[in-house]
Design an enzyme around this catalytic site. Sequence first.
Site, PDB file in Angstrom:
ATOM      1  N   ASP A 149       0.862  -1.180   0.000  1.00 43.98           N
ATOM      2  CA  ASP A 149       0.000   0.000   0.000  1.00 43.98           C
ATOM      3  C   ASP A 149       0.901   1.233   0.000  1.00 43.98           C
ATOM      4  OD1 ASP A 149      -2.298   1.633   0.323  1.00 43.98           O
ATOM      5  OD2 ASP A 149      -1.930   1.699   2.479  1.00 43.98           O
ATOM      6  N   ARG A 153      -1.620  15.156  -2.131  1.00 44.92           N
ATOM      7  CA  ARG A 153      -2.998  14.658  -2.138  1.00 44.92           C
ATOM      8  C   ARG A 153      -3.919  15.851  -2.335  1.00 44.92           C
ATOM      9  NH1 ARG A 153      -3.593   9.673   0.636  1.00 44.92           N
ATOM     10  NH2 ARG A 153      -5.562  10.347   1.565  1.00 44.92           N
ATOM     11  N   ARG A 180      -5.750   4.134  -8.015  1.00 44.63           N
ATOM     12  CA  ARG A 180      -7.209   4.187  -7.891  1.00 44.63           C
ATOM     13  C   ARG A 180      -7.813   2.781  -7.796  1.00 44.63           C
ATOM     14  NH1 ARG A 180      -8.790   9.155  -6.206  1.00 44.63           N
ATOM     15  NH2 ARG A 180      -8.452  10.808  -7.731  1.00 44.63           N
TER      16      ARG A 180
END
Length: 1150
Positions: free
Chosen positions: A432, A641, A825
């Site tokens: 991740d 972000r 995504r």
Amino acid sequence: MDSKTPVENLYSVEPALNSSSRRSNFSIPSKASGGNSIREVNFSDLGSKPVRYGSRGADSDTYSTSQKEINDEDARLVHINDPVKTNERFEFAGNSIQTGKYSILTFLPRNLFEQFHRVAYTYFLVIVVLNQLPQLAVFSREASFMPLTFVLLVTAVKDAYEDFRRHRSDRIENNTLASVLVNDQFQQKKWKNIQTINLDGESNLKTRYAKQETLLKIPEKEKVTGLIKCEKPNRNIYGFQANMEVDGKRLSLGPSNIILRGCELKITAWAVGVAVYAGRETKAMLNSSGAPSKRSRLETHMNFEIIFLSLFLIALCTVVSVCAAVWLRRHRDKLDYLPFYRRKHFSGGEEDNYNYYGWGLEIFFTFLMSVIVFQTMIPISLYISMELVRVGQAYFMIGDTQMYDESSQSRFQCRALNINEDLGQIKYVFSDKTGTLTENKMEFQCASIWGKDYSGGKAMSQDQEDGYFVQVDGKVLRPKMKVKTDPELLQFARSGKEMKECGHIHDFFLALAACNTIVPLILDTPDPTVKLIDYQGESPDEQALVYAAAAYGFMLIERTSGHIVIGIQGERQRFSVLGLHEFDSDRKRMSVILGFPDKSVKVFVKGADTSMFSVIDRSLKINVIHTTETHLYSYSSLGLRTLVVGMKELSTSEFEDWHSAYEAASAALMGRTTLLRKVANNIENNLYLLGASGIEDKLQQGVPEAIESLRTAGIKVWVLTGDKQETAISIGYSSKLLTSKMTPIIINSNSKESCRKSLEDAIIMCKKFTTISGTTNNTGRTSRAGLTPVALIIDGTSLVYILDSELEERLFQLSCNCSVVLCCRVAPLQKAGIVALVKNRTLDMTLAIGDGANDVSMIQMADVGVGISGQEGRQAVMASDFAMGQFRFLVPLLLVHGHWNYQRMGYMILYNFYRNAVFVLVSFWYVLFTCFTLTTAISEWSGVLYSVIYTSVPTIVVAVLDKDLSRRTLLKYPQLYGAGHKQECYNKKLFWITMIDAFWQSAVTFFIPLLAYWGSTIDASSIGDLWTLAVVILVNLHLAMDVIRWNWITHAAIWGSIIATFICVIIIDAIPSLIGYWAIFEIAKTRLFWLCLLAIIVAALIPRFVVKVLYQLYTPCDVQIAREAEKFQTQIESGAVEIEMNPILDPPRS
């Protein structure tokens, strides 16, 4: 409280610390932890059937009963303060739980049943039973029980201790006291609680609300009645659907109105609630199923060797049986008088058959007796040795200070003891990004407001003295965290709303301060006149945005379910919170409807750019929209972000339409989630674009170096993230996952055919690079050392069309020829699908690492799962096999401990095969020279103790403590990890070499004493003692030859085992009742005995020594080269010696 009977009432309460907690602020922020918990009281019978309603998580609409229509039959009815009526239809589960596996009565049968799932244990049980038959009694009945009993006993003691700890925890928690409402008075009763897990993995604050209609009710002073109609127990920790009828009103209840077991009250000192789920029906228990059981790859491969050894054992028994048949046929005329057989006897005056069952049965019995004599060919002690070794390895991994995270004060956790050695064979790492590669500590960096970028100026850090503050009741309130501000933007923010540009800035920061679920906590400081505001919430992004708003003069001071108070440039303003649509994965945005002091109503919305630009009114200032999109791209390219912020003012009719629809959806018991989502979509449209924000999520310390080391070790690192593609690519470059030498292949497709074409073009491109850059060596094979590395970047939309279709194979073919794969995504289930893509199509070992609940499916899918104890809590940790605090710890875990564990375990398995084979083959040679009668020269007690005392301890000690290379060398030369990829420590070639060596050493051990004592009057027991001592000395010296790093424990284990064998043989031969009384004392007096021992050791070990020397001289592997180089460490450090490692190459896949 007796869990077998219905409870007196349905109220439970935390002890009231002070009455001031009952105030207008009725939100209950809670934090998952093991502290003072919200309690749920007992319902009743533990014996009711378990409920199996579940979901995959918050994103699942398919399985969650919270998002389905629910009728009376599917609902649970709870009558408030009326336990009799509540339990008249069903006896609900009691609150007492049991996490232990066994009871006193069930421990023995259940534990034995579980242990005998191992086929080897069943095999040895059959051997023991056969030995009890008089016709097959090779060993004494007592001795035959010893090996199996010892192994079963050790395992049972370990299991019993683990279960004792679970029962002890149960007793402590079940006997905790709680306040329960009985006859309108709160009384202390045993809670029958459980030690709860941290359900969703989030350690951040979550806001829970009491309903306005029940806020001021005091159960001690007034009778509270009503009916709660809720969904049946299920595993969905994110959803809850219920209605409550109280005082003639029907109130809707949702996730924000239920407190799950394990939550700790933070702001409110106590809370009164109604228990709707108890005991094993709570979401904690329904989610505590644990990670799936995994077996190590080495143990799986070992089973093939055990099958071969079983066949070899059958072959030995067959040889003995056939030879015995031939011998019996040739000597059938002499059987009447041979001492062993004595087919005829005349004790009764008449001839009769004695001790003989006929030629056919004798052959059959000979086969079964051979199985008993040669039983140790299958090493029963190997299984218990592996468990003990893994425990020892886990002890050193847990105690490794280089894997201790000081920031979170968390040690390395070894949650699965059966796959330690798999850490040395990992080929793919799936990671991740947020919270795993990055810190998940967000910092506001820049903003684009009304088309203007405020990131070019030099940001300045605010000091406590000149930073923004608000005065409340004579106290100064300051934000706890400092934020760097843009001077120009700060000046505009302080200018008020007079200028149009300043008005947009005002609305932008007002949206950041209001559109969130943050709860402000007031903290004391040494100065009694100064207080700090700490913003707590579920999302680190929201925390960063609220702190940024406070730095620019928009400080969130107070939040309740009905209003918020924001200090705007020193002036406190109160806004009514008329509605809140929380973030969900479908909309990818959230909104809040605020009532302003001037009676106007506005909706503020923030969310991902992909979802926000579809609801922005593009008829308003299209140039501003295009400019903002350009700014967003530049922010993402910097690895930031991004979030887009919009708003619109609602007319009276729009507000009334929304309000009526919102109230109807909130009160609906059927399909409430879908209705609320529809209401949100209706209000979140035709928005006025305010701007966008850029937040930095910094890389964790050591991540670039860690990724570089892993790639040098031949490990492929794939990153699977839910972030935007530009953000992921930027982080990829900063983390050294992507390099300037790589050629990126980007696949962004919106249809299956488009995906097919993109994959085909990418495969052709990869082959082109192979053709251009590949070079051919003298063997005719293509070398990949000169290849241009390729990086595949693919988005989640493309994966929708690729996964679970025929395109999977093409994606696998493409990805295997890429150095890096970056998936953007992607949803949680897509992460698991990517892992399965590799795991199901290759024999390579996979490892998945993550820190959040969205990584659980990926972690459980991989061969090895690693959880990060980070900002997103512990859900990933609870589902993992191993847990640690930082991504960089993966390097010592794999390259050091993984290499050691694999090398040690591989060697230990082969050594156990060798050790037992030598002993069995000596017995086999003896059978061939004793008319195949299956008598044994070696004492039966020595046979029992051989695997238990004589040779077991050194094996375990060396497998736990020995190190083929130092930590420093393994970290300096990551290529050494390739030994696990190439299976250098355990493979079929090594197995066959080990068996050949065992065959040679057994022959030497048997025939040297046989020839030396040929023609003498020595008895079988005496030469049996010689063989016993020779085998034990031989196998321990064999082990000593392979020890790399000696310490006093290793010395004590190896030499102590030899001494212990001598002592045991002396004790056994000193017992008059045993066969071979005083044998060792007689044979040890002679010089020939000691000469035989010396000759056996020299003759048996010389071939092995010569082969090792020649192999290391002429065909050394990287590990052996590095080991020799360690002897010249001083010269290496001075640069006088260089070590050239072999490159770790992958054959190209077609």
